[in-house]
Motif scaffolding. Structure first.
Motif, PDB file in Angstrom:
ATOM      1  N   SER A 164       0.836  -1.199   0.000  1.00 20.19           N
ATOM      2  CA  SER A 164       0.000   0.000   0.000  1.00 20.19           C
ATOM      3  C   SER A 164       0.864   1.240   0.000  1.00 20.19           C
ATOM      4  N   MET A 165       0.271   2.351  -0.429  1.00 19.36           N
ATOM      5  CA  MET A 165       0.938   3.656  -0.357  1.00 19.36           C
ATOM      6  C   MET A 165      -0.089   4.702   0.054  1.00 19.36           C
ATOM      7  N   HIS A 166       0.380   5.685   0.815  1.00 20.56           N
ATOM      8  CA  HIS A 166      -0.522   6.671   1.404  1.00 20.56           C
ATOM      9  C   HIS A 166       0.095   8.064   1.309  1.00 20.56           C
ATOM     10  N   GLU A 188       0.483 -14.697   9.740  1.00 22.88           N
ATOM     11  CA  GLU A 188      -0.017 -15.663   8.758  1.00 22.88           C
ATOM     12  C   GLU A 188       0.944 -15.837   7.585  1.00 22.88           C
ATOM     13  N   GLY A 189       2.121 -15.191   7.677  1.00 25.85           N
ATOM     14  CA  GLY A 189       3.123 -15.335   6.632  1.00 25.85           C
ATOM     15  C   GLY A 189       2.950 -14.405   5.444  1.00 25.85           C
ATOM     16  N   VAL A 190       2.140 -13.374   5.593  1.00 30.84           N
ATOM     17  CA  VAL A 190       1.904 -12.417   4.510  1.00 30.84           C
ATOM     18  C   VAL A 190       2.965 -11.315   4.562  1.00 30.84           C
ATOM     19  N   ARG A 191       3.527 -10.975   3.427  1.00 29.24           N
ATOM     20  CA  ARG A 191       4.479  -9.863   3.348  1.00 29.24           C
ATOM     21  C   ARG A 191       3.702  -8.553   3.311  1.00 29.24           C
ATOM     22  N   VAL A 192       4.068  -7.629   4.183  1.00 27.73           N
ATOM     23  CA  VAL A 192       3.355  -6.353   4.279  1.00 27.73           C
ATOM     24  C   VAL A 192       4.333  -5.226   3.972  1.00 27.73           C
ATOM     25  N   ARG A 193       4.017  -4.446   2.926  1.00 30.29           N
ATOM     26  CA  ARG A 193       4.840  -3.289   2.545  1.00 30.29           C
ATOM     27  C   ARG A 193       3.973  -2.035   2.522  1.00 30.29           C
ATOM     28  N   VAL A 194       4.571  -0.891   2.860  1.00 27.37           N
ATOM     29  CA  VAL A 194       3.817   0.347   2.843  1.00 27.37           C
ATOM     30  C   VAL A 194       4.759   1.515   2.558  1.00 27.37           C
ATOM     31  N   GLU A 219       7.545  -3.750   6.226  1.00 24.33           N
ATOM     32  CA  GLU A 219       8.557  -3.030   5.457  1.00 24.33           C
ATOM     33  C   GLU A 219       8.018  -1.637   5.153  1.00 24.33           C
ATOM     34  N   VAL A 220       8.627  -0.627   5.760  1.00 27.19           N
ATOM     35  CA  VAL A 220       8.142   0.748   5.664  1.00 27.19           C
ATOM     36  C   VAL A 220       9.157   1.586   4.901  1.00 27.19           C
ATOM     37  N   ARG A 221       8.666   2.309   3.897  1.00 22.89           N
ATOM     38  CA  ARG A 221       9.515   3.221   3.142  1.00 22.89           C
ATOM     39  C   ARG A 221       8.867   4.603   3.084  1.00 22.89           C
ATOM     40  N   LEU A 222       9.710   5.615   2.925  1.00 17.98           N
ATOM     41  CA  LEU A 222       9.258   6.993   2.826  1.00 17.98           C
ATOM     42  C   LEU A 222       9.722   7.585   1.504  1.00 17.98           C
ATOM     43  N   SER A 223       8.881   8.425   0.942  1.00 17.59           N
ATOM     44  CA  SER A 223       9.203   9.049  -0.346  1.00 17.59           C
ATOM     45  C   SER A 223       8.693  10.480  -0.359  1.00 17.59           C
ATOM     46  N   SER A 275      12.999   5.558   0.284  1.00 16.70           N
ATOM     47  CA  SER A 275      14.036   5.206   1.260  1.00 16.70           C
ATOM     48  C   SER A 275      13.416   4.454   2.424  1.00 16.70           C
ATOM     49  N   ALA A 276      14.126   3.444   2.916  1.00 17.76           N
ATOM     50  CA  ALA A 276      13.639   2.694   4.059  1.00 17.76           C
ATOM     51  C   ALA A 276      13.545   3.618   5.272  1.00 17.76           C
ATOM     52  N   PHE A 277      12.524   3.429   6.068  1.00 17.98           N
ATOM     53  CA  PHE A 277      12.346   4.265   7.256  1.00 17.98           C
ATOM     54  C   PHE A 277      13.571   4.112   8.166  1.00 17.98           C
TER      55      PHE A 277
END
Length: 351
Positions: A164-166, A188-194, A219-223, A275-277
């Motif tokens: 997801s992106m916000h 539950e083994g789900v990869r979560v990216r934001v 996995e949190v990234r900032l842009s 960039s990674a948080f």
């Protein structure tokens, strides 16, 4: 009134009990005759008979009960057409319980069928694999509650990944609930990216939330630039704004990998250019001397984008955009925005 009503019911039950005992004492007997002996009027007798039959304490005498009489002429039996056969209380209770058990089994069977139908419906509209690679389905959502429910449905049913992106404001009142949902998915083994707009990192409450997400495994990234709200599930579903410039216009739910792959490519580009948080401060300035936010504003300016659009993409005000571009012009020694674009291109800052 209630005491009178209670007494009436108790009296009725007592009468029914006396009637049952009288019938039982006689064995199979004409119901009307026994009721008359107890002084019951016709309508009272009918009411009590219905009650006793409902409880299974008496049953009408049927041909089944007289089977074999011709072979046993010495047996006595009630000739009255109104005759009933009395059932022992323990037998009646067992039959009532068996009836309730059968009804429960039937309700469970119906519930199981309903669950199966609903599960197939969910498979059709939400579960991964419901839409084949050659199929594409698009649903326009305009009701806010429906949009929120679709978010919950998609997230709850994914098996492999959620991305997801916000770009816009984050509701701080839902942070704990969002973190709980992330943890459940990770378990539950789900990869979560934001991906979040990097300006949120300057808000202490949000910075702490990002930190808790990372600690949980998200996995949190900032842009500096997040183009739109987007939620992708299992490479099968994409929830997007109907109009990125108007958040009140509703949303679009796209199903099917043939369509979602395009949105996933956009997401991956944004992911790899962010960039990674926790690392964004080290990458804040590049070799060109510009911050990530200034560089993003310059790139959008070079494409001919208006200040209003730049502001929406950066998640900042028009005043901030003017300040950023003024800083870029100063860094480049340019007297106009056009000149700034030309110099930046010549220096390779837009590559």
């Amino acid at each position: 009134m209630s005491r009178s009503g209670s007494g009436g019911r108790s009296g009725s039950q007592d009468t029914a009990l006396r009637l049952y005992q009288a019938l039982r004492a006689r064995g199979a007997a004409g119901f009307a005759a026994v009721a008359a002996d107890l002084g019951l009027k016709e309508h009272e007798a009918a009411r009590h008979r219905d009650e006793l039959e409902r409880l299974g304490l008496v049953v009408p005498t049927a041909s089944l009960h007289t089977t074999g009489l011709e072979a046993n002429p010495g047996w006595r039996h009630e000739e009255d057409e109104d005759a009933v056969t009395v059932i022992a209380p323990e037998v009646a209770l067992l039959r009532v319980m068996a009836h309730e058990r059968d009804m429960l089994r039937e309700r469970l069977r119906q519930a199981d069928e309903a669950h199966t139908r609903l599960e197939k419906l969910a498979d059709r509209f939400l579960r991964a694999g419901a839409v084949t690679g050659s199929e594409v389905e698009v649903e326009v959502l305009t009701d806010y509650r429906r949009i929120q429910q679709v978010v919950e449905d998609v997230v709850d049913l994914v098996h492999d990944s959620v991305a997801s992106m916000h770009p816009g404001a984050i509701d701080t009142s839902t942070l704990d609930r969002s973190l709980g949902r992330d943890k459940r998915l990770l378990d539950e083994g789900v990869r979560v990216r934001v991906i979040y707009n990097q300006r949120f990192a300057s808000v202490p409450t949000l910075a702490d939330f990002f930190r808790r997400q990372v600690e949980a495994g998200v996995e949190v990234r900032l842009s500096p630039v997040v183009p739109m709200n987007m939620i992708l599930g299992d490479h099968q579903f994409a929830l997007l704004p109907a109009n990125p410039d108007d958040h009140t216009a509703g949303a679009i739910l796209a199903r099917g990998p043939a369509l979602v792959r395009s949105y996933l490519a956009v997401y991956e580009y944004c992911w790899h250019t962010s960039s990674a948080f926790g690392e964004e401060e080290n990458a804040e300035r590049g070799g060109d001397g510009l911050t990530e936010q200034q560089r993003a504003a310059l790139r959008m300016l070079a494409t001919g984008m208006k200040d209003e659009k730049i502001a929406r993409n950066l998640g900042v005000s028009l005043r901030t955009v003017s300040r950023l571009l003024s800083e870029v012009m100063q860094e480049l020694g340019a007297g106009s925005r056009f000149e700034a674009g030309v110099k930046a291109t010549r220096l390779g800052w837009l590559d």
